[in-house]
Design a protein around this motif. Structure first.
Motif, PDB file in Angstrom:
ATOM      1  N   TRP A 234      72.682  40.741   4.004  1.00  5.98           N
ATOM      2  CA  TRP A 234      73.515  39.545   4.153  1.00  5.98           C
ATOM      3  C   TRP A 234      74.447  39.694   5.359  1.00  5.98           C
ATOM      4  N   ASN A 235      74.978  40.887   5.575  1.00  2.00           N
ATOM      5  CA  ASN A 235      75.775  41.121   6.775  1.00  2.00           C
ATOM      6  C   ASN A 235      74.954  40.873   8.037  1.00  2.00           C
ATOM      7  N   LEU A 236      73.704  41.276   8.024  1.00  2.00           N
ATOM      8  CA  LEU A 236      72.842  41.071   9.191  1.00  2.00           C
ATOM      9  C   LEU A 236      72.535  39.595   9.404  1.00  2.00           C
ATOM     10  N   VAL A 237      72.435  38.832   8.316  1.00  2.00           N
ATOM     11  CA  VAL A 237      72.302  37.374   8.449  1.00  2.00           C
ATOM     12  C   VAL A 237      73.481  36.824   9.241  1.00  2.00           C
ATOM     13  N   GLY A 238      74.691  37.290   8.898  1.00  2.00           N
ATOM     14  CA  GLY A 238      75.877  36.845   9.612  1.00  2.00           C
ATOM     15  C   GLY A 238      75.860  37.239  11.077  1.00  2.00           C
ATOM     16  N   LEU A 239      75.431  38.476  11.380  1.00  2.81           N
ATOM     17  CA  LEU A 239      75.342  38.900  12.779  1.00  2.81           C
ATOM     18  C   LEU A 239      74.345  38.047  13.553  1.00  2.81           C
ATOM     19  N   ALA A 240      73.204  37.739  12.941  1.00  6.26           N
ATOM     20  CA  ALA A 240      72.208  36.905  13.616  1.00  6.26           C
ATOM     21  C   ALA A 240      72.775  35.517  13.900  1.00  6.26           C
ATOM     22  N   LYS A 241      73.493  34.942  12.944  1.00  2.74           N
ATOM     23  CA  LYS A 241      74.085  33.621  13.162  1.00  2.74           C
ATOM     24  C   LYS A 241      75.176  33.685  14.237  1.00  2.74           C
ATOM     25  N   LEU A 242      75.915  34.792  14.270  1.00  3.79           N
ATOM     26  CA  LEU A 242      76.943  34.937  15.305  1.00  3.79           C
ATOM     27  C   LEU A 242      76.304  34.998  16.687  1.00  3.79           C
ATOM     28  N   ARG A 250      74.446  41.605  21.966  1.00  5.28           N
ATOM     29  CA  ARG A 250      74.681  42.771  21.113  1.00  5.28           C
ATOM     30  C   ARG A 250      74.391  42.465  19.651  1.00  5.28           C
ATOM     31  N   TYR A 251      74.759  41.265  19.224  1.00  2.00           N
ATOM     32  CA  TYR A 251      74.579  40.922  17.816  1.00  2.00           C
ATOM     33  C   TYR A 251      73.095  40.827  17.453  1.00  2.00           C
ATOM     34  N   LEU A 252      72.289  40.273  18.334  1.00  2.00           N
ATOM     35  CA  LEU A 252      70.858  40.183  18.061  1.00  2.00           C
ATOM     36  C   LEU A 252      70.208  41.558  18.133  1.00  2.00           C
ATOM     37  N   GLU A 253      70.609  42.357  19.109  1.00  2.00           N
ATOM     38  CA  GLU A 253      70.038  43.700  19.229  1.00  2.00           C
ATOM     39  C   GLU A 253      70.354  44.530  17.993  1.00  2.00           C
ATOM     40  N   ALA A 254      71.590  44.472  17.535  1.00  2.00           N
ATOM     41  CA  ALA A 254      71.965  45.228  16.338  1.00  2.00           C
ATOM     42  C   ALA A 254      71.148  44.782  15.132  1.00  2.00           C
ATOM     43  N   THR A 255      71.004  43.475  14.978  1.00  2.00           N
ATOM     44  CA  THR A 255      70.269  42.931  13.834  1.00  2.00           C
ATOM     45  C   THR A 255      68.811  43.353  13.862  1.00  2.00           C
ATOM     46  N   THR A 256      68.171  43.226  15.016  1.00  2.00           N
ATOM     47  CA  THR A 256      66.741  43.544  15.090  1.00  2.00           C
ATOM     48  C   THR A 256      66.480  45.035  14.945  1.00  2.00           C
ATOM     49  N   ARG A 257      67.412  45.864  15.405  1.00  2.00           N
ATOM     50  CA  ARG A 257      67.225  47.308  15.228  1.00  2.00           C
ATOM     51  C   ARG A 257      67.218  47.695  13.745  1.00  2.00           C
ATOM     52  N   VAL A 258      68.156  47.144  12.988  1.00  2.00           N
ATOM     53  CA  VAL A 258      68.182  47.465  11.562  1.00  2.00           C
ATOM     54  C   VAL A 258      66.990  46.817  10.857  1.00  2.00           C
ATOM     55  N   TRP A 259      66.624  45.610  11.282  1.00  2.00           N
ATOM     56  CA  TRP A 259      65.435  44.952  10.707  1.00  2.00           C
ATOM     57  C   TRP A 259      64.213  45.849  10.851  1.00  2.00           C
ATOM     58  N   GLU A 260      64.044  46.438  12.027  1.00  2.00           N
ATOM     59  CA  GLU A 260      62.892  47.309  12.262  1.00  2.00           C
ATOM     60  C   GLU A 260      62.908  48.502  11.320  1.00  2.00           C
ATOM     61  N   PHE A 303      65.881  38.147  -1.772  1.00  2.00           N
ATOM     62  CA  PHE A 303      66.467  36.895  -1.286  1.00  2.00           C
ATOM     63  C   PHE A 303      67.150  37.077   0.064  1.00  2.00           C
ATOM     64  N   SER A 304      68.006  38.093   0.198  1.00  2.00           N
ATOM     65  CA  SER A 304      68.734  38.270   1.459  1.00  2.00           C
ATOM     66  C   SER A 304      67.796  38.718   2.578  1.00  2.00           C
ATOM     67  N   TRP A 305      66.736  39.439   2.241  1.00  2.00           N
ATOM     68  CA  TRP A 305      65.721  39.817   3.236  1.00  2.00           C
ATOM     69  C   TRP A 305      64.984  38.573   3.742  1.00  2.00           C
ATOM     70  N   ILE A 306      64.665  37.654   2.849  1.00  2.00           N
ATOM     71  CA  ILE A 306      64.040  36.399   3.271  1.00  2.00           C
ATOM     72  C   ILE A 306      64.979  35.625   4.187  1.00  2.00           C
ATOM     73  N   GLN A 307      66.274  35.569   3.831  1.00  2.00           N
ATOM     74  CA  GLN A 307      67.226  34.858   4.678  1.00  2.00           C
ATOM     75  C   GLN A 307      67.359  35.512   6.049  1.00  2.00           C
ATOM     76  N   LEU A 308      67.357  36.833   6.104  1.00  2.00           N
ATOM     77  CA  LEU A 308      67.439  37.514   7.393  1.00  2.00           C
ATOM     78  C   LEU A 308      66.235  37.178   8.266  1.00  2.00           C
TER      79      LEU A 308
END
Length: 606
Positions: A234-242, A250-260, A303-308
């Motif tokens: 859910w925190n990563l959802v927020g970073l992606a929206k930011l 930076r926000y997208l890079e951080a999100t995609t790194r953890v997603w991977e 659920f939060s993984w689907i949202q991410l």
């Protein structure tokens, strides 16, 4: 955009609307809403999370009411929202906690705990996060703004750090990042971006959390905070929206790194985030490489993984995010829902008993939200491009830069890979149709007007042409049953007398599982009573697609072994008949005699 999902997903949505969303909450007297009665809240010193259900229900029910045109459900949404607004305090507070437990009140430092739990007010800011999302979805922007304003004042003038307000070293409070950005999207007011940036900064200054810094440094998901799957996603959802709001890379890079790292190390075969092996919490990611067929999949985490993945799909348009949504939806999400639309599993297991959870558990409302989000991701229209992200029978009406287009899918997907899409623009017009090709769909075929299009697995086929009413696209995704292998192993490391490293494998169990297309397959109890089975596999196992057993929907897969009666597997979501207390077995142990001698590890003794 108007989307109608039919088939397997459509039935799940219908059950959700007529079950959970219709009955769990109907008016202000419903237990989940009665919690907000001021007199009752004034005496609540327990620190429970129950208030989250109000925002979750508003979010899902508002979507369902618009989608279905259900007048009764829409009236319930308005009645509940009106009541909540009526009890909201002048400063914006809309919670279920006694005054001295509220997130606005400075508290003594929490006792040292493994997850940094802040005493008795862990879930107050969490509840308000869901209330913002629910109120915005229901159209009550002013009430949502008041909450955002109160949070901003608390974190600035109130002298409170966001990480003091939630457990898992603050991750249960920093989820406010998502609604903060949503407030910006809804109002255009830059102060909510300031709030979002403040939350990111405070989360990064918490030594045990460091959300942004650790993500940018390539930390595995298990090593951020406590590795709590639901909260981290859910925190990563927020970073992606930011990132969407600010375009800060930076926000997208951080999100995609953890997603991977999540996709590589922390998903079940059915697409749900899993944990609980050798941890204090059943809901925390395991160490990378750990495997157990008995690991826990929390429906909230699915659920939060689907949202991410929804957010990353919207930002990048990449097929891998749509595929993860589809995999999780058809397996671990539907595998947690009961056919009545009321009951859900809190936890699901690749191998384990199906257990429908109790009244107040979070996953019932999370599952309802996840289902409603599927309509928003099934199709996308941007400019003069239309993307088909999810497959299954149904139709959509979408607006492009050239005009309105209706798409209708005729298919038995996910049970069959043959799909026909009827394309009906309001008039002859030119636009691009993007069709996702699943990564498992080897030798996929896409045909338009007698011409075959190249179709690489894990990509989108893009067809740009002048489309006329009732044009058709034919897709064929071969669904060959596939055998998957996993090992649960332990290597003991030490040193030889000369000081050189020595490693020895001291434990190893090998497992196999079966998929077909997007579906994971499972059995019930073996021979009607065994919770495990060790298979002696022939060199080339025979996986035969056959008719489902009576009462089941999806095609079955028969595994012929030769030394015993064949085993019949059915889609995971319906294994055991979807009844409480039944068993599902996805992974089967493989006899070690079947395995070739593997090369020794460097320095390994035998």
């Amino acid at each position: 955009m108007s989307v109608k999902l039919e088939g397997l997903l459509g039935r799940a949505l219908a059950a959700n609307a007529q079950g959970r969303l219709k009955h769990f909450v109907s008016d202000q007297a419903s237990p989940a809403i009665a919690l907000f009665d001021p007199a009752r809240a004034a005496g609540n010193r327990e620190g429970d999370w129950y208030g989250e259900h109000a925002g979750k229900w508003l979010y899902a029910a508002a979507k369902a009411a618009r989608r279905t045109g259900d007048v009764q459900l829409l009236a319930s949404v308005r009645g509940v929202a009106d009541y909540l607004v009526s009890v909201q305090e002048p400063d914006g507070y809309l919670g279920t906690y006694a005054r001295d437990r509220r997130f606005t009140e400075k508290q003594p430092p929490p006792q040292k705990t493994w997850d940094g739990a802040p005493s008795k007010r862990t879930w107050d800011i969490w509840t308000h996060s869901y209330l913002v999302l629910g109120l915005l979805e229901a159209g009550y922007v002013d009430a949502a703004r008041k909450i955002g304003d109160l949070v901003l004042e608390t974190l600035t003038g109130g002298g409170i750090d966001i990480t003091e307000l939630g457990n898992h070293h603050g991750m249960s409070a920093t989820v406010m990042l998502d609604p903060a950005v949503e407030l910006y999207f809804a109002t255009g007011d830059a102060k909510y971006l300031d709030l979002a940036r403040l939350i990111v900064r405070q989360s990064d200054e918490r030594a045990e959390l460091q959300l942004l810094s650790k993500a940018l440094a390539g930390a595995d998901a298990a090593d951020i905070g406590t590795g709590k799957a639901y909260q981290l996603s859910w925190n990563l959802v927020g970073l992606a929206k930011l990132h969407r709001a600010t375009k800060d890379a930076r926000y997208l890079e951080a999100t995609t790194r953890v997603w991977e790292s999540i996709r590589a190390n922390h998903l079940t075969l059915g697409g749900g985030p899993w944990g609980g092996v050798a941890h204090r919490s059943r809901e925390v990611f395991n160490a990378p490489g750990a495997f157990s067929p008995h690991g826990y999949v929390e429906t909230c985490s699915t659920f939060s993984w689907i949202q991410l993945n929804r957010e990353l799909l919207a930002i990048t348009g990449e097929a891998k995010y749509a595929e993860e949504i589809e995999r999780a939806a058809y397996n671990d999400l539907l595998g947690a829902q009961a056919p009545n639309g009321e009951d859900w599993c809190y936890y699901s297991y690749p191998n384990g008993k199906r257990v429908h959870t109790t009244y107040w558990r979070c996953c019932k409302s999370s599952g309802a939200m996840a289902l409603e989000d599927l309509c928003d991701v099934a199709y996308a229209a941007e400019g003069e491009r239309i993307s088909v992200n999810l497959y299954g029978p149904g139709e959509a009406r979408l607006s492009t830069g050239a005009g309105e287009v209706k798409l209708a899918q005729e298919t038995r997907y996910p049970f069959d890979g043959a799909i026909r899409i009827r394309v009906t623009p309001e008039r002859a017009m030119r636009f691009t149709l993007r069709l996702r090709i699943p990564s498992w769909a080897k030798d996929a075929r896409v045909e338009v007007a007698g011409a075959t299009q190249p179709a690489g697995p894990g990509t989108y086929v893009e067809i740009s042409r002048e489309w006329r009413p009732d044009d058709e696209v034919a897709l064929d995704f071969p669904m060959t049953p596939t055998l998957h292998e996993k090992s649960s192993r332990n290597v003991q490391e030490s040193a030889a007398p000369d000081g050189s490293p020595v490693a020895q494998e001291v434990m190893r169990y090998d497992y196999v599982a079966v998929t077909r297309g997007p579906l994971v397959y499972a059995t019930g109890l073996i021979d009607g009573f065994k919770m495990e089975e060790t298979l002696r596999l022939p060199e080339s196992p025979v996986l035969e697609v056959c008719d489902p057993p009576k009462g089941f929907e999806g095609p079955a897969i028969r595994v012929t072994l030769g030394y015993r009666e064949p085993l019949t597997f059915v889609p995971y979501y319906e294994a055991g008949g979807r009844e409480d207390g039944t068993w599902r077995l996805t992974w089967m142990q493989r006899s070690p005699r079947d395995l070739p001698r593997r090369p020794s590890l460097p320095g390994e003794t035998t």
